[in-house]
Design a protein around this motif. Sequence first.
Motif, PDB file in Angstrom:
ATOM      1  N   ASP A  13      61.101  45.880 -49.329  1.00 31.17           N
ATOM      2  CA  ASP A  13      61.079  45.863 -50.791  1.00 31.17           C
ATOM      3  C   ASP A  13      62.016  44.790 -51.319  1.00 31.17           C
ATOM      4  OD1 ASP A  13      63.787  46.897 -51.554  1.00 31.17           O
ATOM      5  OD2 ASP A  13      63.113  48.752 -50.612  1.00 31.17           O
ATOM      6  N   ASP A  14      61.820  44.447 -52.580  1.00 28.25           N
ATOM      7  CA  ASP A  14      62.634  43.407 -53.219  1.00 28.25           C
ATOM      8  C   ASP A  14      63.678  44.018 -54.153  1.00 28.25           C
ATOM      9  OD1 ASP A  14      61.082  44.334 -55.301  1.00 28.25           O
ATOM     10  OD2 ASP A  14      60.449  42.358 -55.992  1.00 28.25           O
ATOM     11  N   GLY A  15      64.097  45.247 -53.834  1.00 29.88           N
ATOM     12  CA  GLY A  15      65.041  45.952 -54.696  1.00 29.88           C
ATOM     13  C   GLY A  15      66.467  45.449 -54.570  1.00 29.88           C
ATOM     14  N   ALA A  16      67.381  46.232 -55.116  1.00 26.83           N
ATOM     15  CA  ALA A  16      68.790  45.832 -55.164  1.00 26.83           C
ATOM     16  C   ALA A  16      69.495  45.940 -53.817  1.00 26.83           C
ATOM     17  CB  ALA A  16      69.532  46.688 -56.189  1.00 26.83           C
ATOM     18  N   GLY A  17      68.851  46.592 -52.852  1.00 29.20           N
ATOM     19  CA  GLY A  17      69.480  46.747 -51.544  1.00 29.20           C
ATOM     20  C   GLY A  17      70.618  47.751 -51.591  1.00 29.20           C
ATOM     21  N   MET A  18      71.288  47.891 -50.454  1.00 27.07           N
ATOM     22  CA  MET A  18      72.381  48.862 -50.346  1.00 27.07           C
ATOM     23  C   MET A  18      73.610  48.204 -49.727  1.00 27.07           C
ATOM     24  SD  MET A  18      70.408  52.196 -48.800  1.00 27.07           S
ATOM     25  CE  MET A  18      69.302  51.309 -47.699  1.00 27.07           C
ATOM     26  N   ALA A  19      74.758  48.674 -50.131  1.00 23.49           N
ATOM     27  CA  ALA A  19      75.999  48.249 -49.486  1.00 23.49           C
ATOM     28  C   ALA A  19      76.010  48.795 -48.062  1.00 23.49           C
ATOM     29  CB  ALA A  19      77.197  48.768 -50.265  1.00 23.49           C
ATOM     30  N   PRO A  20      76.678  48.121 -47.129  1.00 22.84           N
ATOM     31  CA  PRO A  20      76.700  48.578 -45.722  1.00 22.84           C
ATOM     32  C   PRO A  20      77.149  50.022 -45.556  1.00 22.84           C
ATOM     33  CG  PRO A  20      77.660  46.391 -45.898  1.00 22.84           C
ATOM     34  CD  PRO A  20      77.404  46.866 -47.302  1.00 22.84           C
ATOM     35  N   GLU A  21      78.138  50.452 -46.344  1.00 24.31           N
ATOM     36  CA  GLU A  21      78.626  51.824 -46.197  1.00 24.31           C
ATOM     37  C   GLU A  21      77.592  52.851 -46.650  1.00 24.31           C
ATOM     38  OE1 GLU A  21      80.497  50.098 -50.021  1.00 24.31           O
ATOM     39  OE2 GLU A  21      80.092  49.421 -47.965  1.00 24.31           O
ATOM     40  N   VAL A  22      76.735  52.480 -47.613  1.00 27.80           N
ATOM     41  CA  VAL A  22      75.655  53.376 -48.052  1.00 27.80           C
ATOM     42  C   VAL A  22      74.545  53.385 -47.008  1.00 27.80           C
ATOM     43  CG1 VAL A  22      73.881  53.767 -49.811  1.00 27.80           C
ATOM     44  CG2 VAL A  22      76.196  53.087 -50.490  1.00 27.80           C
ATOM     45  N   ALA A  23      74.132  52.195 -46.546  1.00 31.20           N
ATOM     46  CA  ALA A  23      73.078  52.093 -45.537  1.00 31.20           C
ATOM     47  C   ALA A  23      73.437  52.866 -44.275  1.00 31.20           C
ATOM     48  CB  ALA A  23      72.810  50.624 -45.200  1.00 31.20           C
ATOM     49  N   ALA A  24      74.722  52.907 -43.940  1.00 29.03           N
ATOM     50  CA  ALA A  24      75.166  53.610 -42.740  1.00 29.03           C
ATOM     51  C   ALA A  24      75.019  55.128 -42.860  1.00 29.03           C
ATOM     52  CB  ALA A  24      76.623  53.251 -42.440  1.00 29.03           C
ATOM     53  N   ARG A  25      74.889  55.641 -44.098  1.00 35.18           N
ATOM     54  CA  ARG A  25      74.855  57.096 -44.300  1.00 35.18           C
ATOM     55  C   ARG A  25      73.510  57.643 -44.749  1.00 35.18           C
ATOM     56  NH1 ARG A  25      79.126  59.643 -47.932  1.00 35.18           N
ATOM     57  NH2 ARG A  25      78.281  61.435 -46.814  1.00 35.18           N
ATOM     58  N   VAL A  26      72.536  56.780 -45.043  1.00 38.43           N
ATOM     59  CA  VAL A  26      71.313  57.272 -45.683  1.00 38.43           C
ATOM     60  C   VAL A  26      70.491  58.222 -44.822  1.00 38.43           C
ATOM     61  CG1 VAL A  26      71.049  55.403 -47.356  1.00 38.43           C
ATOM     62  CG2 VAL A  26      70.031  55.173 -45.074  1.00 38.43           C
ATOM     63  N   LEU A  27      70.695  58.236 -43.507  1.00 42.49           N
ATOM     64  CA  LEU A  27      69.959  59.162 -42.653  1.00 42.49           C
ATOM     65  C   LEU A  27      70.651  60.519 -42.513  1.00 42.49           C
ATOM     66  CD1 LEU A  27      68.769  56.753 -39.811  1.00 42.49           C
ATOM     67  CD2 LEU A  27      67.516  57.492 -41.839  1.00 42.49           C
ATOM     68  N   GLU A  28      71.836  60.659 -43.113  1.00 42.75           N
ATOM     69  CA  GLU A  28      72.550  61.932 -43.067  1.00 42.75           C
ATOM     70  C   GLU A  28      71.874  62.948 -43.991  1.00 42.75           C
ATOM     71  OE1 GLU A  28      76.647  61.499 -44.161  1.00 42.75           O
ATOM     72  OE2 GLU A  28      76.961  59.824 -42.776  1.00 42.75           O
ATOM     73  N   PRO A  29      71.683  64.188 -43.524  1.00 40.64           N
ATOM     74  CA  PRO A  29      71.123  65.215 -44.417  1.00 40.64           C
ATOM     75  C   PRO A  29      71.977  65.400 -45.665  1.00 40.64           C
ATOM     76  CG  PRO A  29      71.174  65.992 -42.142  1.00 40.64           C
ATOM     77  CD  PRO A  29      71.940  64.691 -42.180  1.00 40.64           C
ATOM     78  N   PHE A  30      71.314  65.519 -46.802  1.00 45.84           N
ATOM     79  CA  PHE A  30      71.905  65.774 -48.122  1.00 45.84           C
ATOM     80  C   PHE A  30      72.655  64.591 -48.723  1.00 45.84           C
ATOM     81  CE2 PHE A  30      71.735  69.935 -45.938  1.00 45.84           C
ATOM     82  CZ  PHE A  30      70.763  70.512 -46.734  1.00 45.84           C
ATOM     83  N   PHE A  31      72.648  63.435 -48.037  1.00 47.80           N
ATOM     84  CA  PHE A  31      73.246  62.246 -48.650  1.00 47.80           C
ATOM     85  C   PHE A  31      72.178  61.564 -49.495  1.00 47.80           C
ATOM     86  CE2 PHE A  31      74.115  57.715 -48.885  1.00 47.80           C
ATOM     87  CZ  PHE A  31      75.418  57.716 -49.351  1.00 47.80           C
ATOM     88  N   SER A  32      72.487  61.293 -50.743  1.00 49.17           N
ATOM     89  CA  SER A  32      71.529  60.634 -51.637  1.00 49.17           C
ATOM     90  C   SER A  32      72.267  59.801 -52.668  1.00 49.17           C
ATOM     91  CB  SER A  32      70.659  61.679 -52.350  1.00 49.17           C
ATOM     92  OG  SER A  32      69.746  61.040 -53.219  1.00 49.17           O
TER      93      SER A  32
END
Length: 196
Positions: free
Chosen positions: A133-152
Motif C-alpha cells: 500500500d501507499d499509506g503512511a507506513g509504520m515506525a519500526p517500534e510499531v511494526a515490531a508489535r503489530v502481530l501481538e494479540p490486542f495491539f492496535s
Amino acid sequence: MGVIAGRAQQILPKVKDDEKTHKAVLAIQEETEGLGRMVRRFLDLARGGSPALEEADPADLARGAAAMVEHRFQEAMVELTLVIAPGLPKLRGDARLLVHVLVNLLLNACDAAKQVRLAVGIEGASIAFRISDDGAGMAPEVAARVLEPFFSTKPAERGTGLGLAIAHEIVKMHRGTLRIESRPQQGTQVTVSLPI
C-alpha cells in the motif's frame, strides 16, 4: 449469526420478484453459513486441531478475497489492483481460512492507503501473496508489535488488535510465514509465503 440467517430466511420469499435483492439475501445466507463454518474451524484450531488440508488455487484465493472486500474499497475510494502470475501450482490448505487472512490484510491496507496492490507469484518453493500500500507506513517500534494479540493503532471502536495475530497463527498452521515491511511515509508491504 443465527439471527442474521433467520431474518434472511424470512425475507427471501418476500423479495423473490426482485432479482437483485433476492441475490443479495442469498449472499447474506451463504456468507452467514460460511462465517459459522469459519468460527467452528477457529474453535477446532484453538483446541489443538489442524487446518483442513485441501487443494486450493492461489489465484482463486486472491480473487475471492478481493471480491469480499470490493465494497469497502469502493466506499473508501481506494484503488485495488490484482496481479496474478499465470500457471500457479495448487496449495494444500484450508481455503476459507487462507481467504480470511488475505481479507484481513486487504482491509488493513484499505484503512491506511489510497492505492493497494495484491500480487501473487512463485518465490522459491513457495507461493507469495504480497499486499503493498501507499499509506503512511509504520515506525519500526510499531511494526515490531503489530502481530501481538490486542495491539492496535486503531481506535477501540474500529479494531480489536486480533486480526493480524489471528492471520499470523493461520499462516503458521499452514507452515508459512507472514512478513511485514514498513517505513514511515513509504507505505507497508505484507508478504504471506505458503509452501507449494
